[in-house]
Design an enzyme around this catalytic site. Structure first.
Site, PDB file in Angstrom:
ATOM      1  N   CYS A   6      48.146  38.635  45.965  1.00  0.00           N
ATOM      2  CA  CYS A   6      47.896  39.264  44.667  1.00  0.00           C
ATOM      3  C   CYS A   6      49.107  39.090  43.761  1.00  0.00           C
ATOM      4  CB  CYS A   6      47.564  40.736  44.847  1.00  0.00           C
ATOM      5  SG  CYS A   6      45.807  40.958  45.107  1.00  0.00           S
TER       6      CYS A   6
ATOM      7  N   ASN B 136      47.194  40.048  52.866  1.00  0.00           N
ATOM      8  CA  ASN B 136      47.160  39.765  51.426  1.00  0.00           C
ATOM      9  C   ASN B 136      48.570  39.435  50.947  1.00  0.00           C
ATOM     10  OD1 ASN B 136      47.097  39.773  48.671  1.00  0.00           O
ATOM     11  ND2 ASN B 136      45.712  41.534  48.495  1.00  0.00           N
TER      12      ASN B 136
ATOM     13  N   CYS C 178      23.285  11.161  20.669  1.00  0.00           N
ATOM     14  CA  CYS C 178      24.158  12.173  20.072  1.00  0.00           C
ATOM     15  C   CYS C 178      25.483  11.550  19.620  1.00  0.00           C
ATOM     16  CB  CYS C 178      24.424  13.315  21.043  1.00  0.00           C
ATOM     17  SG  CYS C 178      25.429  12.859  22.472  1.00  0.00           S
TER      18      CYS C 178
END
Lengths: 445, 440
Positions: free
Chosen positions: B139, B136, B350
């Site tokens: 983070c 990791n 629209c």
């Protein structure tokens, strides 16, 4: 033995108290915060939106829905009220299915329009519970007489007051609101909303209302013209059309508007008497309101008979479905021939009709429907228009500014030409007449 | 029926859908339920070193961005790595792997950037029987302030160093998880490769503040009046992740480096897109956190149907298929001419295409009194904005103009030959572009 739906004749207390409460509760419950956000999310914020064009008061619908979706419902209410000060009532009584919601592109895309009416109610209810959003311009020193405290008169008076003018409203009745108070089905506007709205509208200030003051002997148009700088007539349609059928003078053959008013003003629905067999003649909103409410009051059989086809009926598809869903039977292409009965109505004889070279003609085929109560709902007429004003097709003709043949008198709402006899068109006409009066008085002075 | 079994760097799983290292994979209870629901593998929530467990905030950990109908399109979190004791996690990993031998079990790791710390944790993880580890380095909140996570991932030298330790002290395959909070994603990927990584996985979350409370003037999520940036994920980050995956897949230095794709994958289609751009498998988190584990059923059935319809029988047939088509802008064919076309039968009038084009683009859509919207070919540059703002699918499309016809906007005949910016007469650098490194 207590009354029930099968009790013959015209009688009250056909249902239990809880049935009345259920039957006359809000037709569409207010949207919760969550429901409003979900509904608002469906709006595509169309360019030059069709809904806006379809609204007689040209409310900027995409804008107010976007304001709701971003958590600023009060800003949404301002968007609505700046175009339509009776936006609260219109949110309840407008036939949105034939106006804004009919042209919603999501109706085109999915057969399910954005819930514009209910979103409008969400925004306006919130604001009305808090405050009145407008303030008056500095006093102009001008005085205007408004005759009629219905939607047209109220909208006109409010806009005039905003512009700094001083307004006196004269109304024939003891309460304001006009048809909002007296002429719509009770379940469309509950909890005394019409009166709440009148009070909220008047809280802008500068508007004095004189009730029990009909135009006539004690209040002449000439006096008003002399005492005020301008006059607006929003007197509605006070008369009703006759059936022109034999026996319509029998007892219990009454005007639907009278019945609707009785229901609307009742504090306890159980006290309102209704027939076991009710026949309503007509094909408009008044006919539907009378028929549906008869059913909700406990009538055993309610039949609405309209002389032309479904496609010609002025009550919308939604209104017709509402009627049938409540158990009203609708018969098309039949006209009343005579009301039978010994003194009081017992039955109505009808003939089927046919279009012969553009002329509606009774055929030889006839049928009879039992009726201990008959409601006539075949249109209202102008009653008590001031002498000296031109009339056209039973109404007061006005130009695009709302001016009558007398340049110091404006008119709007059901009594005037143009419009569709709807609250929302009356509001638009009252508002626009006020702007015209404002221009007239400003230019003058 | 297509075979969805996946073999990613030698790690086999019943399908290519893994749960990413995140709150859903923090404990045995969740992971067992995930495997029962059909997930092919999990990356266990990041373990830290032995010692007093990590401490999390005790207020809101997540913030969100919504689309219409309160559909969650972006999620932000300030949760740290696992806050449960290391030994407990290891016991649970071992137990689950024993009971689900055919499912992929990867363990995410984050310990201080010191050789001893890695040397200590690698054997105890290996002992669980896990199939591999994921480092990791991504983070962006909390742990990065302590020199871990993205703080490592932002320094290619550290990535290379730690990856090398892991390969040195463990036999397990090593996946390096990359942070997107850098300038050029190829740099950390190359570093991982140099360190001996078996694969990279990306993207980790993006630095973010999701909202500000306008009553308290505090960033959200708010802890006692203050907010700190978190990591952003969910459908909103998918385009960023896809680009980064493609950057690595088409980079000559990293070509062939296995990629585990992560970033807003919410359904089978997202997964297939990541794989087409070079991901060998995918990892999912936010979609599961939004809807629960059951969504994997739709991913499995969707990918199967897609592959069956195209006669594909195995996952490798998708992987990398779009990579050759991912190019630089200068490679794009300037002789390709398209025009918007509105299907009048599908149009609901629209007017959004008109508003978008008239107000903000090229005034290439006309509007009639009765709300018929038409494309003006002599103004249309085929920007695609009308297609994108139209609420009806397939109502507006881009149609290629055939070679030999005249482009009404420029008055020029559409040429059949490919020609790009590098050879365009207006290019001031002219042939210079041809010697740019990427074009070699």
């Amino acid at each position: 033995m207590p009354n029930d739906m099968q009790t013959s004749g015209i009688t009250d207390h056909r249902l239990s108290p809880s049935d009345y409460v259920d039957n006359f509760s809000d037709l569409h419950a207010p949207l919760s915060d969550h429901e409003a956000l979900v509904a608002a999310d469906r709006c595509y914020f169309c360019h030059d939106a069709p809904c806006m064009d379809a609204c007689p008061t040209t409310i900027d619908i995409p804008l107010f829905i976007r304001q709701i979706s971003t958590g600023t419902a009060d800003a949404a209410a301002n968007t609505i009220f700046s175009q339509n000060i009776l936006g609260g009532m219109c949110a309840r009584v407008c036939p949105t299915e034939t106006l804004c919601e009919e042209v919603c592109v999501r109706e085109t895309a999915e057969g399910k329009p954005v819930l514009i009416g209910q979103l409008q109610r969400y925004a306006t209810d919130g604001m009305m519970a808090k405050a009145h959003p407008f303030t008056r311009a500095p006093d102009s020193g001008k005085k205007i007489a408004v005759v009629g405290a219905g939607p047209a008169g109220l909208a006109c008076a409010h806009r005039l007051a905003m512009n700094g003018h001083t307004v006196t409203i004269f109304d024939a009745r003891a309460k304001g609101g006009g048809l909002n108070e007296f002429g719509i089905a009770a379940y469309k506007s509950v909890d005394g909303f019409a009166q709440t709205e009148v009070e909220w509208l008047l809280s802008i200030g500068g508007i004095d209302v004189k009730y029990d003051s009909p135009l006539g002997n004690d209040l002449s148009i000439d006096t008003l013209k002399a005492d005020y700088d301008a006059v607006f007539l929003g007197i509605g349609l006070g008369g009703v059309n006759a059936l022109r059928a034999e026996g319509e003078d029998k007892d219990n053959v009454v005007d639907a508007v009278e019945f609707i008013e009785g229901v609307r003003q009742a504090s306890d629905m159980g006290t309102v008497a209704v027939g076991r067999h009710v026949v309503v003649i007509g094909g408009g909103m008044t006919a539907v309101d009378a028929a549906v409410q008869s059913k909700l009051l406990g009538a055993d059989e309610v039949t609405m008979v309209y002389r032309r086809g479904k496609d010609r009926m002025s009550a919308s598809e939604f209104e017709q479905e509402l009627a049938t869903s409540k158990g009203v039977r609708i018969i098309y292409n039949a006209a009343p021939v005579r009301v039978t009965g010994n003194g009081a109505a017992q039955a109505v004889e009808f003939a089927y009709t046919k279009d012969v070279n553009g002329k509606l003609t009774n055929t030889n085929e006839v049928f009879t429907i039992a009726a201990d109560q008959v409601f006539k709902a075949i249109g209202q007429t102008l009653d008590g228009a001031p002498d000296g004003l031109e009339l056209m097709g039973g109404k007061i003709p006005v130009n695009e500014l709302g001016q009558t043949s007398d340049p110091a008198i404006w008119a709007g709402g059901d009594c005037a030409t143009g419009g569709d006899d709807l609250t929302v068109t009356a509001v638009a006409e009252g508002r626009d007449a006020a702007e015209s009066i404002n221009n007239y008085l400003t230019a003058e002075g | 029926m297509a075979d969805l079994t996946s073999n990613f760097i030698g790690i086999k799983s019943p399908n290519p859908f893994w749960l990413a290292s995140a709150p859903p994979t923090d404990k045995e209870y969740n992971v067992r339920r995930a495997f029962e629901a059909g997930w092919g593998g999990v990356v266990w929530k990041t373990l830290g070193e032995e010692g007093p467990p990590i401490v999390n905030v005790n207020g809101p950990r997540y913030g969100a961005i919504y689309g219409g109908d309160r559909k969650l399109i972006g999620l932000n979190n300030i949760e740290l790595i696992t806050d449960r004791p290391l030994q407990q996690n290891l016991r649970e990993i071992k137990a689950v792997k024993r009971d689900y031998p055919n499912h992929a079990m990867i363990v995410s790791l984050m310990v201080p950037c010191e050789e001893e710390a890695w040397k200590a944790i690698l054997p105890v993880v290996e002992e669980t029987g896990a199939d591999g580890i994921e480092l990791n380095f991504g983070c962006p909140h909390g742990m990065a302030e302590r020199g871990m996570g993205a703080a490592v991932g932002q320094v290619p030298e550290y990535i290379e160093m730690v990856t090398r330790w892991c390969k040195q002290y463990s036999r397990m395959p090593v996946i390096v998880k990359l942070t997107p909070n850098i300038t050029d994603i190829r740099m950390p990927a190359e570093a991982a490769m140099r360190g001996g990584a078996d694969a990279v996985s990306l993207i980790n979350t993006i630095n973010s503040i999701t909202s500000v409370n306008l009553d308290t003037f505090a960033p959200e999520p708010t802890i006692d009046g203050w907010g700190a940036h978190g990591g952003y994920c969910g459908p909103a980050v998918k385009p960023i992740a896809l680009n980064m995956v493609a950057e690595i897949a088409r980079n000559a230095e990293t070509a062939g480096l296995p990629i585990s794709g992560i970033g807003g994958i919410s359904n089978w289609r997202d997964a297939a897109e990541f794989m087409a751009l070079g991901a060998g498998n995918v990892q999912v988190c936010t979609a599961a956190m939004t809807y629960g584990f059951k969504i994997v059923q739709e991913m499995i059935s969707g990918l199967s149907q897609y592959m069956d319809e195209r006669g594909m029988t195995s996952i490798p047939e998708i992987v990398g298929r779009a990579v050759p088509n991912a190019k630089d802008w200068q490679d794009l064919n300037l002789n390709y001419i398209a025009k918007a076309k509105i299907d009048q039968d599908l149009c609901i009038a629209c007017g959004r295409c008109f508003a978008a084009c008239e107000d903000t683009s090229h005034q290439a859509i006309s509007m009639s009194e009765d709300r018929v919207f038409k494309v003006e070919n002599d103004e249309c540059v085929a920007c695609n904005l009308c297609v994108l703002v139209c609420p009806v699918e397939n109502c507006i499309s881009m149609e290629q103009q055939a070679a030999g016809t005249v482009d009404e906007r420029t008055g020029k005949v559409v040429e059949a030959e490919y020609a790009n910016w590098t050879t365009h007469p207006n290019n001031p650098t002219g042939a210079m572009c041809n010697v740019m490194p990427d074009a070699e």
